[in-house]
Design a protein around this motif. Structure first.
Motif, PDB file in Angstrom:
ATOM      1  N   PHE A  69      -4.311  -2.603  78.095  1.00 49.35           N
ATOM      2  CA  PHE A  69      -4.917  -3.400  76.927  1.00 49.35           C
ATOM      3  C   PHE A  69      -4.549  -5.092  77.347  1.00 49.35           C
ATOM      4  O   PHE A  69      -3.319  -5.230  77.262  1.00 49.35           O
ATOM      5  N   SER A  70      -5.576  -5.861  77.198  1.00 46.42           N
ATOM      6  CA  SER A  70      -5.196  -7.266  77.280  1.00 46.42           C
ATOM      7  C   SER A  70      -6.110  -8.205  76.519  1.00 46.42           C
ATOM      8  O   SER A  70      -7.279  -7.517  76.511  1.00 46.42           O
ATOM      9  N   ALA A  71      -5.846  -9.347  75.974  1.00 44.57           N
ATOM     10  CA  ALA A  71      -6.821 -10.135  75.304  1.00 44.57           C
ATOM     11  C   ALA A  71      -6.577 -11.498  75.680  1.00 44.57           C
ATOM     12  O   ALA A  71      -5.317 -11.822  75.834  1.00 44.57           O
ATOM     13  N   GLU A  72      -7.558 -12.205  75.593  1.00 45.44           N
ATOM     14  CA  GLU A  72      -7.478 -13.632  75.686  1.00 45.44           C
ATOM     15  C   GLU A  72      -8.522 -14.403  74.684  1.00 45.44           C
ATOM     16  O   GLU A  72      -9.258 -13.740  74.044  1.00 45.44           O
ATOM     17  N   ARG A  73      -8.115 -15.462  74.453  1.00 45.55           N
ATOM     18  CA  ARG A  73      -9.077 -16.461  73.680  1.00 45.55           C
ATOM     19  C   ARG A  73      -8.941 -17.784  74.377  1.00 45.55           C
ATOM     20  O   ARG A  73      -8.173 -18.205  74.699  1.00 45.55           O
ATOM     21  N   THR A  74     -10.275 -18.490  74.541  1.00 43.34           N
ATOM     22  CA  THR A  74     -10.628 -19.642  75.137  1.00 43.34           C
ATOM     23  C   THR A  74     -11.071 -20.495  74.482  1.00 43.34           C
ATOM     24  O   THR A  74     -11.958 -20.057  73.660  1.00 43.34           O
ATOM     25  N   GLY A  75     -10.608 -21.788  74.400  1.00 40.91           N
ATOM     26  CA  GLY A  75     -11.503 -22.947  73.780  1.00 40.91           C
ATOM     27  C   GLY A  75     -11.191 -22.664  72.247  1.00 40.91           C
ATOM     28  O   GLY A  75     -11.810 -23.398  71.512  1.00 40.91           O
ATOM     29  N   GLY A  76     -10.217 -21.789  71.890  1.00 41.75           N
ATOM     30  CA  GLY A  76      -9.982 -21.736  70.434  1.00 41.75           C
ATOM     31  C   GLY A  76     -11.114 -21.199  69.742  1.00 41.75           C
ATOM     32  O   GLY A  76     -11.287 -21.093  68.588  1.00 41.75           O
ATOM     33  N   PRO A 124       1.126 -15.320  69.720  1.00 42.43           N
ATOM     34  CA  PRO A 124       2.587 -15.178  69.379  1.00 42.43           C
ATOM     35  C   PRO A 124       3.181 -13.826  69.395  1.00 42.43           C
ATOM     36  O   PRO A 124       4.246 -13.627  69.804  1.00 42.43           O
ATOM     37  N   ASP A 125       2.241 -12.840  69.289  1.00 39.87           N
ATOM     38  CA  ASP A 125       2.861 -11.424  69.091  1.00 39.87           C
ATOM     39  C   ASP A 125       1.926 -10.311  69.688  1.00 39.87           C
ATOM     40  O   ASP A 125       0.617 -10.341  69.325  1.00 39.87           O
ATOM     41  N   LYS A 126       2.221  -9.888  70.941  1.00 41.18           N
ATOM     42  CA  LYS A 126       1.354  -9.100  71.666  1.00 41.18           C
ATOM     43  C   LYS A 126       1.875  -7.734  71.556  1.00 41.18           C
ATOM     44  O   LYS A 126       1.552  -6.801  72.207  1.00 41.18           O
ATOM     45  N   SER A 127       2.859  -7.575  70.579  1.00 38.97           N
ATOM     46  CA  SER A 127       3.553  -6.153  70.793  1.00 38.97           C
ATOM     47  C   SER A 127       2.576  -4.730  69.904  1.00 38.97           C
ATOM     48  O   SER A 127       2.792  -3.696  70.270  1.00 38.97           O
ATOM     49  N   GLY A 128       1.567  -5.286  69.410  1.00 37.31           N
ATOM     50  CA  GLY A 128       0.705  -4.220  68.948  1.00 37.31           C
ATOM     51  C   GLY A 128      -0.427  -3.739  69.827  1.00 37.31           C
ATOM     52  O   GLY A 128      -1.003  -2.560  69.525  1.00 37.31           O
ATOM     53  N   LEU A 129      -0.370  -4.215  71.049  1.00 37.11           N
ATOM     54  CA  LEU A 129      -1.256  -3.744  72.211  1.00 37.11           C
ATOM     55  C   LEU A 129      -0.784  -2.195  72.385  1.00 37.11           C
ATOM     56  O   LEU A 129       0.411  -2.170  73.040  1.00 37.11           O
ATOM     57  N   GLU A 152      -5.123  -0.367  62.806  1.00 31.20           N
ATOM     58  CA  GLU A 152      -4.011  -0.540  63.583  1.00 31.20           C
ATOM     59  C   GLU A 152      -3.945  -2.020  64.187  1.00 31.20           C
ATOM     60  O   GLU A 152      -5.060  -2.329  64.904  1.00 31.20           O
ATOM     61  N   PHE A 153      -3.151  -2.671  63.975  1.00 36.31           N
ATOM     62  CA  PHE A 153      -2.936  -4.309  64.475  1.00 36.31           C
ATOM     63  C   PHE A 153      -2.880  -4.189  65.736  1.00 36.31           C
ATOM     64  O   PHE A 153      -1.808  -3.440  66.514  1.00 36.31           O
ATOM     65  N   LEU A 154      -3.726  -4.993  66.627  1.00 37.74           N
ATOM     66  CA  LEU A 154      -3.410  -5.079  67.942  1.00 37.74           C
ATOM     67  C   LEU A 154      -3.002  -6.332  68.398  1.00 37.74           C
ATOM     68  O   LEU A 154      -1.701  -6.392  69.130  1.00 37.74           O
ATOM     69  N   ILE A 155      -3.445  -7.660  68.131  1.00 31.83           N
ATOM     70  CA  ILE A 155      -2.887  -8.882  68.790  1.00 31.83           C
ATOM     71  C   ILE A 155      -3.725  -9.701  67.806  1.00 31.83           C
ATOM     72  O   ILE A 155      -4.650  -9.593  66.992  1.00 31.83           O
TER      73      ILE A 155
END
Lengths: 112, 116
Positions: free
Chosen positions: B65-72, B55-60, B44-47
């Protein structure tokens, strides 16, 4: 939302028999990929198809992308016990190419 | 690193607790994906992240649910107030660029979450 259906859900074959799984979408797909997941493992990339009607072969595996780019198939000739696992297609539509959606998967069991 | 690394590999938690799942992608991979796989089910696609942006958080599945990414690079998937239906294997994958350009997604071994 977008769904990618695969049939069959399960397939049990005798070693040496052929196997085919089909992937179907109601919407036109941009590209399609295939992955294999061994029991207890993670998905591993097999191949990507891009062009309408494209056919690619990897040893005993043959992959096809439909002319309308709405379906795809994976065919395994003369299955071996090492082919056991779940096969997933994965695709995105033209209107949302970022979202790679996995199919429901086909679980293959090969009996020696 | 040599491959996609996920931690913890196993997490058992009580209903209502918060959990954080970490993904360390292959060095240099700009695209990062989170999927969820329940027992015997599909992915199941989340993010999806391209760099640090999603660009797309609709799968959460919900606002828990939350997600982040830092420093690439490293990404964290956080589930607040866990529920039993959150029990699943959470898979992270990375690719050199957006999947259409580079093809292959490389998956980690996953984080198995069990909510009691």
């Amino acid at each position: 939302g977008q769904q990618v259906m695969q049939i069959p859900q399960y397939q049990h074959v005798q070693e040496g028999e052929d196997f085919t799984t089909y992937c179907n979408s109601s919407t036109t797909l941009s590209n399609i990929q295939w992955y294999k997941q061994r029991p207890g493992g993670h998905p591993v990339f097999l191949i990507q198809l891009v062009k309408s009607g494209e056919v690619k072969k990897q040893k005993r595996l043959t992959f096809q992308f439909g002319e309308a780019k709405k379906n795809s198939s994976l065919h395994i000739t003369a299955t071996q016990t090492t082919d056991v696992g779940t096969y997933f297609c994965a695709a995105a539509t033209y209107y949302n190419t970022d979202k790679l959606i996995f199919g429901t998967g086909t679980r293959l069991q090969v009996f020696p | 690193g040599a491959g996609v690394s996920q931690s913890p590999s196993n997490k058992v938690t009580e209903k209502g607790k918060d959990v954080e799942l970490r993904c360390d992608p292959i060095s240099g991979h700009t695209a990062l994906y989170w999927y969820r796989q329940s027992l015997g089910q599909g992915l199941e696609f989340l993010i999806y992240f391209q760099g640090n942006s999603a660009p797309d958080k609709s799968g959460l599945p919900s606002d828990r649910f939350s997600a982040e990414r830092t420093g690439g690079s490293v990404s964290t998937l956080t589930i607040q107030r866990t529920q039993q239906e959150d029990s699943a294997v959470y898979l992270c994958a990375s690719s050199l660029d957006v999947w259409m350009n580079t093809g292959e997604l490389f998956f980690g071994e996953g984080s198995r979450l069990t909510v009691l």
